[in-house]
Design a protein around this motif. Structure first.
Motif, mmCIF file in Angstrom:
data_model
loop_
_atom_site.group_PDB
_atom_site.id
_atom_site.type_symbol
_atom_site.label_atom_id
_atom_site.label_comp_id
_atom_site.label_asym_id
_atom_site.label_seq_id
_atom_site.Cartn_x
_atom_site.Cartn_y
_atom_site.Cartn_z
ATOM 1 N N PRO A 182 55.817 40.288 3.705
ATOM 2 C CA PRO A 182 54.452 40.121 3.173
ATOM 3 C C PRO A 182 53.498 41.139 3.786
ATOM 4 N N VAL A 183 52.597 41.661 2.980
ATOM 5 C CA VAL A 183 51.660 42.682 3.466
ATOM 6 C C VAL A 183 50.719 42.105 4.492
ATOM 7 N N ASN A 184 50.218 40.902 4.276
ATOM 8 C CA ASN A 184 49.241 40.286 5.173
ATOM 9 C C ASN A 184 49.905 39.270 6.093
ATOM 10 N N ASP A 185 50.933 39.713 6.812
ATOM 11 C CA ASP A 185 51.648 38.821 7.710
ATOM 12 C C ASP A 185 51.071 38.858 9.119
ATOM 13 N N SER A 186 49.937 39.536 9.299
ATOM 14 C CA SER A 186 49.369 39.676 10.637
ATOM 15 C C SER A 186 48.882 38.338 11.186
ATOM 16 N N ASP A 187 48.408 37.437 10.282
ATOM 17 C CA ASP A 187 47.941 36.131 10.750
ATOM 18 C C ASP A 187 49.071 35.369 11.432
ATOM 19 N N SER A 188 50.251 35.451 10.845
ATOM 20 C CA SER A 188 51.409 34.783 11.429
ATOM 21 C C SER A 188 51.759 35.400 12.786
ATOM 22 N N PHE A 189 51.703 36.738 12.871
ATOM 23 C CA PHE A 189 51.987 37.438 14.121
ATOM 24 C C PHE A 189 51.051 36.982 15.225
ATOM 25 N N TYR A 190 49.746 36.986 14.957
ATOM 26 C CA TYR A 190 48.771 36.613 15.979
ATOM 27 C C TYR A 190 48.875 35.134 16.344
ATOM 28 N N GLY A 191 49.141 34.280 15.350
ATOM 29 C CA GLY A 191 49.262 32.856 15.626
ATOM 30 C C GLY A 191 50.432 32.555 16.550
ATOM 31 N N LYS A 192 51.594 33.141 16.251
ATOM 32 C CA LYS A 192 52.773 32.919 17.077
ATOM 33 C C LYS A 192 52.578 33.477 18.484
ATOM 34 N N LEU A 193 51.963 34.667 18.572
ATOM 35 C CA LEU A 193 51.763 35.286 19.875
ATOM 36 C C LEU A 193 50.750 34.494 20.705
ATOM 37 N N ARG A 194 49.720 33.988 20.054
ATOM 38 C CA ARG A 194 48.728 33.179 20.772
ATOM 39 C C ARG A 194 49.360 31.912 21.342
ATOM 40 N N ARG A 195 50.204 31.255 20.538
ATOM 41 C CA ARG A 195 50.861 30.034 21.017
ATOM 42 C C ARG A 195 51.824 30.335 22.157
ATOM 43 N N ALA A 196 52.523 31.471 22.062
ATOM 44 C CA ALA A 196 53.433 31.852 23.146
ATOM 45 C C ALA A 196 52.651 32.137 24.431
ATOM 46 N N HIS A 197 51.513 32.817 24.287
ATOM 47 C CA HIS A 197 50.708 33.139 25.455
ATOM 48 C C HIS A 197 50.100 31.873 26.053
ATOM 49 N N ASP A 198 49.712 30.925 25.200
ATOM 50 C CA ASP A 198 49.183 29.659 25.702
ATOM 51 C C ASP A 198 50.236 28.909 26.509
ATOM 52 N N ALA A 199 51.483 28.927 26.035
ATOM 53 C CA ALA A 199 52.570 28.258 26.762
ATOM 54 C C ALA A 199 52.802 28.930 28.119
ATOM 55 N N TRP A 200 52.708 30.242 28.151
ATOM 56 C CA TRP A 200 52.855 31.016 29.388
ATOM 57 C C TRP A 200 51.713 30.700 30.353
#
Length: 266
Positions: A182-200
């Motif tokens: 998908p062209v606008n898959d950046s929202d998914s990228f940032y969401g997953k990375l934010r959750r990973a960083h929150d867990a860290w």
């Protein structure tokens, strides 16, 4: 100060700065680095903005911060997820040092949240330090958790190093679009990375993971910079300033010493 240079030179040359001086802070770091000042410092590794960060940082406490009657816990706000507590009572911040084993934190993340571990081990993060006075513009990229590589499923090789400093981290950029994605898959990228960083961050914020030390004059601490986090409580500026001298030992020189001693280097 000679003892600091002697300590570091027993493993390698110490990394000097452009002026060859280090009255407060650490020799080799830019004075535009976040460590210079009296504010609290969240847990971090040093010089994430160079391609191969120092292997060891040497700290020598020359003069601790002066405890004042007006000292309060107000300095903890910017260290909210890394400020230690003692029996659920707030510690009065007077520049105490805080340490945490990054390899242990990474192992805990892998146990609790394998997907967050995968993201932080495979997503490059960008770091920068600009110092116009010294003419430096340093940038480097690397994952927070560097391993020897995945081994199938949720299994990974040993952790090699940790690179983490939110104060110098640049905004994350999504990867280039993959053909057919998908062209606008950046929202998914940032969401997953934010959750990973929150867990860290949740793991880094646990009191059980931290060591808090109130260094006294003459105390010397050696920190494995590519493994151990260090941070600092806030302290109040006074006519008797907090003075810490220090220097770095390069990772290549440190690895050389280890190999000469018969140790295996990953």
């Amino acid at each position: 100060g000679g003892g600091v240079w002697s300590t570091s030179s027993s493993s390698s040359f110490y990394k000097n700065d452009a002026d060859g001086e280090g009255n407060e802070g650490t020799v080799g770091a830019s004075t535009n680095d976040s460590a210079y000042g009296s504010a609290s410092l969240p847990l971090h590794t040093d010089m994430a903005y160079v391609s191969n960060p120092p292997g060891v940082q040497v700290f020598l406490m020359v003069q601790p911060a002066e405890a004042t009657a007006s000292s309060s816990t107000s300095g903890e706000s910017s260290l909210s997820n890394t400020t230690p507590k003692d029996d659920n009572k707030s510690i009065t911040p007077t520049g105490q040092s805080v340490y945490l084993d990054g390899f242990s934190a990474a192992q805990q993340l892998l146990l609790e949240n394998p997907e967050a571990f995968r993201l932080l081990a495979t997503t490059p993060r960008r770091y920068r330090c600009i110092d116009d006075e010294k003419g430096w513009h340093l940038e480097a990229t690397g994952p927070i958790i560097e391993t020897t590589g995945p081994r199938g499923g949720n299994k990974w090789g040993p952790v090699k190093s940790i690179r983490h400093n939110d104060l110098h981290r640049l905004p994350d950029l999504p990867p280039y679009p993959i053909l057919g994605s998908p062209v606008n898959d950046s929202d998914s990228f940032y969401g997953k990375l934010r959750r990973a960083h929150d867990a860290w961050d949740d793991i880094l914020g646990r009191d059980s993971m931290k060591l808090v030390i109130e260094l006294q004059p003459g105390d010397c601490v050696l920190v494995a910079n590519q493994r151990c986090f260090h941070g600092r409580y806030a302290f109040e500026a006074s006519k008797f300033p907090r003075v810490v001298m220090g220097c770095y030992v390069g990772m290549d020189e440190l690895s050389s010493k280890w190999r000469k001693g018969g140790l295996r280097v990953l």
